[in-house]
Design a protein around this motif. Structure first.
Motif, PDB file in Angstrom:
ATOM      1  N   THR A  37     -20.591 -18.412  34.504  1.00  0.00           N
ATOM      2  CA  THR A  37     -20.057 -19.540  34.453  1.00  0.00           C
ATOM      3  C   THR A  37     -20.861 -19.605  32.691  1.00  0.00           C
ATOM      4  O   THR A  37     -22.395 -19.422  32.769  1.00  0.00           O
ATOM      5  N   ALA A  38     -20.501 -20.695  32.072  1.00  0.00           N
ATOM      6  CA  ALA A  38     -20.798 -20.403  29.922  1.00  0.00           C
ATOM      7  C   ALA A  38     -21.265 -21.536  30.321  1.00  0.00           C
ATOM      8  O   ALA A  38     -19.742 -22.677  30.607  1.00  0.00           O
ATOM      9  N   VAL A  39     -22.273 -22.185  30.056  1.00  0.00           N
ATOM     10  CA  VAL A  39     -22.582 -23.672  30.235  1.00  0.00           C
ATOM     11  C   VAL A  39     -23.068 -23.875  28.386  1.00  0.00           C
ATOM     12  O   VAL A  39     -23.744 -23.427  27.605  1.00  0.00           O
ATOM     13  N   SER A  40     -22.321 -24.750  28.283  1.00  0.00           N
ATOM     14  CA  SER A  40     -22.809 -25.583  27.132  1.00  0.00           C
ATOM     15  C   SER A  40     -22.767 -27.199  26.588  1.00  0.00           C
ATOM     16  O   SER A  40     -21.442 -27.336  27.196  1.00  0.00           O
ATOM     17  N   GLY A  41     -22.953 -27.422  25.714  1.00  0.00           N
ATOM     18  CA  GLY A  41     -22.304 -29.247  24.931  1.00  0.00           C
ATOM     19  C   GLY A  41     -21.342 -29.078  24.222  1.00  0.00           C
ATOM     20  O   GLY A  41     -21.102 -29.441  23.119  1.00  0.00           O
ATOM     21  N   SER A  42     -21.156 -27.968  23.767  1.00  0.00           N
ATOM     22  CA  SER A  42     -20.016 -27.691  22.373  1.00  0.00           C
ATOM     23  C   SER A  42     -18.973 -27.177  23.700  1.00  0.00           C
ATOM     24  O   SER A  42     -18.775 -25.935  23.287  1.00  0.00           O
ATOM     25  N   ALA A  43     -17.894 -28.579  23.392  1.00  0.00           N
ATOM     26  CA  ALA A  43     -16.574 -27.425  23.856  1.00  0.00           C
ATOM     27  C   ALA A  43     -15.495 -26.896  23.365  1.00  0.00           C
ATOM     28  O   ALA A  43     -14.706 -26.371  23.633  1.00  0.00           O
ATOM     29  N   GLY A  44     -15.925 -26.433  21.463  1.00  0.00           N
ATOM     30  CA  GLY A  44     -15.447 -25.851  20.568  1.00  0.00           C
ATOM     31  C   GLY A  44     -15.729 -23.932  20.808  1.00  0.00           C
ATOM     32  O   GLY A  44     -15.335 -22.994  20.671  1.00  0.00           O
TER      33      GLY A  44
ATOM     34  N   SER B  71     -15.965 -16.562  33.764  1.00  0.00           N
ATOM     35  CA  SER B  71     -14.699 -16.487  33.804  1.00  0.00           C
ATOM     36  C   SER B  71     -14.785 -18.582  34.535  1.00  0.00           C
ATOM     37  O   SER B  71     -13.916 -18.816  35.032  1.00  0.00           O
ATOM     38  N   ALA B  72     -15.987 -18.998  33.835  1.00  0.00           N
ATOM     39  CA  ALA B  72     -15.320 -20.551  33.376  1.00  0.00           C
ATOM     40  C   ALA B  72     -16.847 -20.920  32.682  1.00  0.00           C
ATOM     41  O   ALA B  72     -17.095 -19.933  32.135  1.00  0.00           O
ATOM     42  N   PHE B  73     -16.334 -22.457  32.164  1.00  0.00           N
ATOM     43  CA  PHE B  73     -17.035 -22.529  31.479  1.00  0.00           C
ATOM     44  C   PHE B  73     -17.458 -23.984  31.532  1.00  0.00           C
ATOM     45  O   PHE B  73     -16.123 -24.667  32.046  1.00  0.00           O
ATOM     46  N   LEU B  74     -18.335 -24.883  31.535  1.00  0.00           N
ATOM     47  CA  LEU B  74     -18.602 -26.078  31.920  1.00  0.00           C
ATOM     48  C   LEU B  74     -19.565 -26.936  30.857  1.00  0.00           C
ATOM     49  O   LEU B  74     -20.165 -26.514  29.846  1.00  0.00           O
ATOM     50  N   ASN B  75     -18.741 -28.209  29.565  1.00  0.00           N
ATOM     51  CA  ASN B  75     -19.171 -28.837  28.591  1.00  0.00           C
ATOM     52  C   ASN B  75     -20.079 -29.630  29.415  1.00  0.00           C
ATOM     53  O   ASN B  75     -20.149 -30.805  29.729  1.00  0.00           O
ATOM     54  N   SER B  76     -21.185 -28.994  29.178  1.00  0.00           N
ATOM     55  CA  SER B  76     -22.819 -30.091  29.838  1.00  0.00           C
ATOM     56  C   SER B  76     -22.650 -31.801  29.404  1.00  0.00           C
ATOM     57  O   SER B  76     -23.698 -31.831  30.084  1.00  0.00           O
ATOM     58  N   ARG B  77     -22.444 -31.984  27.683  1.00  0.00           N
ATOM     59  CA  ARG B  77     -22.367 -33.367  27.778  1.00  0.00           C
ATOM     60  C   ARG B  77     -20.993 -34.408  28.171  1.00  0.00           C
ATOM     61  O   ARG B  77     -21.290 -35.198  27.755  1.00  0.00           O
TER      62      ARG B  77
END
Length: 339
Positions: free
Chosen positions: A198-205, A216-222
């Motif tokens: 799971t990739a975690v970032s505050g940037s949805a882009g 496999s997955a993305f999580l927007n920490s914001r």
């Protein structure tokens, strides 16, 4: 002894200027490498701009050097290194090879290790770089270009070593916080390792890029409550960002016995509630580049599984631009100077 042509910086925030020095005699265990490619890492900026309060000017930084062996000390094992070999010298250019840490294979913990960038005036932004222990000089696999190999020596080592250090298994669920110079490599290594990433970032882009790298997955920490959605999910969380995070929430996202490995450099103290750690035996661990054997395994794994940094290549005449891109955080994802 040879005349070294280097790129030095005279004050925080400045650009490069030519600098020359004499290398001195070659010691028995030492290796001279003529540098063809040098990666630019944030640790270089830290020394150049005196972020650590230890810089003495002029500073010659650089600790992701790839080039050709042009000098071998008398005690170098000729079955391992020869003149003309294409090799890399990373953030650790030597260790004592006698202490308990070196003798047990944990050379990265040696109190006498030779940290290339911390030398101050003899780093890899130069025509040549010297390794003080030949064992810390790595042959580069044919499958990896020299421009790609340079960032692997530091960034690649830093994010690959936790897989070995913390016993990560192919069936594990892991998270990578940050999709930058470190994170984009961590996603590749962990996904090729077999993990659900799971990739975690505050940037949805950054979601599309993360998935393309192998997440496999993305999580927007914001997103409100985002970390609560993944509570108790991960065996390992690798934080690659230089930011102060809500540490307790990340520890809560670990499974029992899970590890939060921090390889980015936060600005403030890391604070975690004891009740986040103790009841389920969770771990918060610091990260450093790997040992000699870790790094050899990393290069071999990267060659066989197609792990490659995304690099922006700059000529030596354009080196100031490479420096600025790392200072400003605009490099995608690693800047490399052709020397």
């Amino acid at each position: 002894m040879r005349q070294i042509e280097a790129m030095a910086v005279d004050r925080p925030g400045a650009g490069f200027r030519p600098h020359h020095y004499e290398s001195g005699p070659l010691g028995p265990d030492e290796v001279d490498v003529q540098v063809t490619h040098a990666g630019v890492c944030h640790s270089d900026i830290g020394m150049i701009d005196d972020e650590y309060g230890i810089s003495r000017y002029p500073v010659v930084a650089g600790h992701e050097s790839v080039g050709v062996v042009v000098g071998l000390g008398s005690a170098v094992d000729s079955s391992q290194l020869r003149l003309g070999d294409r090799v890399g010298v990373g953030p650790i250019a030597g260790s004592c090879m006698r202490c308990v840490w070196c003798r047990s294979g944990r050379t990265q913990l040696c109190a006498s290790r030779d940290d290339t960038v911390m030398r101050g005036d003899r780093g890899g932004f130069a025509s040549h770089v010297r390794a003080s222990s030949w064992q810390h000089v790595y042959r580069i696999p044919d499958e990896i270009t020299s421009a790609e190999a340079a960032p692997l020596l530091c960034a690649g080592s830093t994010v690959f070593a936790p897989l070995l250090r913390h016993g990560v298994r192919p069936v594990d669920r892991v998270a990578v916080v940050g999709i930058g110079g470190l994170g984009h490599l961590a996603i590749q290594f962990m996904s090729r390792w077999g993990c659900h990433v799971t990739a975690v970032s505050g940037s949805a882009g950054k979601e599309e890029a993360a998935l393309a790298l192998g997440a496999s997955a993305f999580l927007n920490s914001r997103d409100e409550g985002a970390l609560g959605w993944v509570r108790g999910t991960f065996d390992l969380i690798l934080s690659t960002v230089s930011a102060d995070l809500p540490w307790d929430q990340y520890v809560d996202a670990l499974r029992p016995g899970g590890t939060l490995s921090i390889v980015g450099l936060p600005a403030a103290a890391i604070s975690v509630s004891p009740m986040s750690l103790l009841p389920q035996a969770k771990v918060v661990a610091g990260g450093v580049p790997g040992s000699i054997e870790d790094n050899r395994a990393m290069l071999d794994f990267a060659a066989r599984h197609g792990v490659r940094p995304v690099v922006e290549i700059h000529s030596a005449g354009d080196a100031d631009r490479a420096l600025r891109s790392v200072r400003e955080g605009t490099a995608r994802y690693r800047a490399v100077i052709e020397m």
